[in-house]
Write an enzyme that holds these catalytic residues in place. Structure first.
Site, PDB file in Angstrom:
ATOM      1  N   THR A  78      -2.645  -2.870  -8.618  1.00 29.93           N
ATOM      2  CA  THR A  78      -2.147  -1.898  -9.852  1.00 29.93           C
ATOM      3  C   THR A  78      -1.028  -2.169 -10.543  1.00 29.93           C
ATOM      4  O   THR A  78      -0.365  -1.406 -10.851  1.00 29.93           O
ATOM      5  CB  THR A  78      -2.294  -0.446  -9.420  1.00 29.93           C
ATOM      6  OG1 THR A  78      -1.570  -0.605  -8.372  1.00 29.93           O
ATOM      7  CG2 THR A  78      -3.852  -0.861  -8.631  1.00 29.93           C
ATOM      8  N   HIS A  99      -6.302   0.865 -16.065  1.00 27.74           N
ATOM      9  CA  HIS A  99      -5.066   0.914 -16.600  1.00 27.74           C
ATOM     10  C   HIS A  99      -4.609   3.077 -16.010  1.00 27.74           C
ATOM     11  O   HIS A  99      -3.820   2.669 -16.654  1.00 27.74           O
ATOM     12  CB  HIS A  99      -4.244   0.843 -17.615  1.00 27.74           C
ATOM     13  CG  HIS A  99      -2.952   0.517 -17.285  1.00 27.74           C
ATOM     14  ND1 HIS A  99      -1.957  -0.378 -18.311  1.00 27.74           N
ATOM     15  CD2 HIS A  99      -2.188   1.489 -16.684  1.00 27.74           C
ATOM     16  CE1 HIS A  99      -1.258  -0.794 -17.264  1.00 27.74           C
ATOM     17  NE2 HIS A  99      -0.668   0.253 -17.095  1.00 27.74           N
ATOM     18  N   ILE A 100      -5.192   2.743 -14.874  1.00 28.97           N
ATOM     19  CA  ILE A 100      -5.024   4.608 -14.330  1.00 28.97           C
ATOM     20  C   ILE A 100      -4.730   4.415 -13.234  1.00 28.97           C
ATOM     21  O   ILE A 100      -5.300   5.393 -12.487  1.00 28.97           O
ATOM     22  CB  ILE A 100      -6.393   5.664 -14.307  1.00 28.97           C
ATOM     23  CG1 ILE A 100      -7.539   4.573 -14.020  1.00 28.97           C
ATOM     24  CG2 ILE A 100      -7.346   5.334 -16.163  1.00 28.97           C
ATOM     25  CD1 ILE A 100      -8.932   5.515 -13.703  1.00 28.97           C
ATOM     26  N   GLU A 153      -4.774  -5.899 -23.195  1.00 25.54           N
ATOM     27  CA  GLU A 153      -5.939  -4.780 -22.612  1.00 25.54           C
ATOM     28  C   GLU A 153      -5.589  -3.773 -24.500  1.00 25.54           C
ATOM     29  O   GLU A 153      -5.036  -3.972 -25.121  1.00 25.54           O
ATOM     30  CB  GLU A 153      -4.468  -3.316 -21.737  1.00 25.54           C
ATOM     31  CG  GLU A 153      -4.954  -4.447 -20.470  1.00 25.54           C
ATOM     32  CD  GLU A 153      -3.674  -3.361 -19.249  1.00 25.54           C
ATOM     33  OE1 GLU A 153      -3.565  -1.655 -19.612  1.00 25.54           O
ATOM     34  OE2 GLU A 153      -3.092  -3.542 -18.399  1.00 25.54           O
ATOM     35  N   ILE A 165       0.631  -0.937   0.144  1.00 24.44           N
ATOM     36  CA  ILE A 165      -0.188  -0.126   0.307  1.00 24.44           C
ATOM     37  C   ILE A 165       0.495   1.533   0.052  1.00 24.44           C
ATOM     38  O   ILE A 165       2.272   0.917   0.491  1.00 24.44           O
ATOM     39  CB  ILE A 165      -0.550   0.102   0.820  1.00 24.44           C
ATOM     40  CG1 ILE A 165      -1.924  -1.136   1.296  1.00 24.44           C
ATOM     41  CG2 ILE A 165      -2.002   1.377   1.416  1.00 24.44           C
ATOM     42  CD1 ILE A 165      -1.970  -1.299   3.121  1.00 24.44           C
TER      43      ILE A 165
END
Length: 163
Positions: free
Chosen positions: A80, A130-131, A111, A1
């Site tokens: 991510t 994919h942001i 993607e 994180i």
């Protein structure tokens, strides 16, 4: 994180465990209230597994049915990082069979993700295009690196990052 998230979570009693090839400095662990654990312990103990890995031969499908079976039934997985770190078929099966509760995915094996992909039909999956890096801090750092690379290039020096 991320560090900012970790610091906000601690006052609410969230315990943060992590796995990494390299241990964080003890002072950083202390400031984040984080503890290094094995990968198996991470998957067995976590309510939320958040994956942030570069893609490599070693990380290819590191999250597969074997790792997913270690997770709690009410656990969630978030990635991510890069596609192909999670075996999508194994994740889809774990979600369909209720072995884990949900997933949030920012990256995929292919993607953009197709409209007919199994994840698009599941109500326990959140998909984003994919942001994951689209934060103010990341964009500012990217702009600074771009400017530093431009200056280095114009000065005939080696770039910080090149492709």
């Amino acid at each position: 994180i991320g560090e900012a998230v970790a610091k906000r979570m601690y006052p609410f009693g969230a315990k943060i465990i992590y796995h990494n090839r390299n241990r964080l400095a003890k002072t950083r662990e202390k400031s984040l209230h984080a503890k290094l654990v094995s990968l198996n312990t991470l998957f067995k103990s976590s309510d939320i597994v958040s994956i942030h890995l570069p893609y490599s031969k070693e990380t290819h499908e590191i999250v597969d049915k074997k790792m997913l079976r270690k997770m709690k039934k009410y656990a969630f997985i978030i990635t991510t990082s890069r596609g192909k770190i999670i075996n999508e078929t194994d994740l889809s099966n774990a979600l369909k069979q209720g072995r884990i509760s949900g997933a949030a995915l920012d990256v995929f094996n292919n993607e953009p993700i197709g409209k007919k992909h199994t994840f698009t039909k599941m109500n326990n999956v959140v998909l984003v295009p994919h942001i994951g890096s689209s934060t103010k801090e990341t964009r500012e750092k990217m702009a600074k690196i771009t400017m530093m690379n431009l200056k280095l290039g114009l000065d005939g020096k080696r770039l910080l990052y090149s492709v």
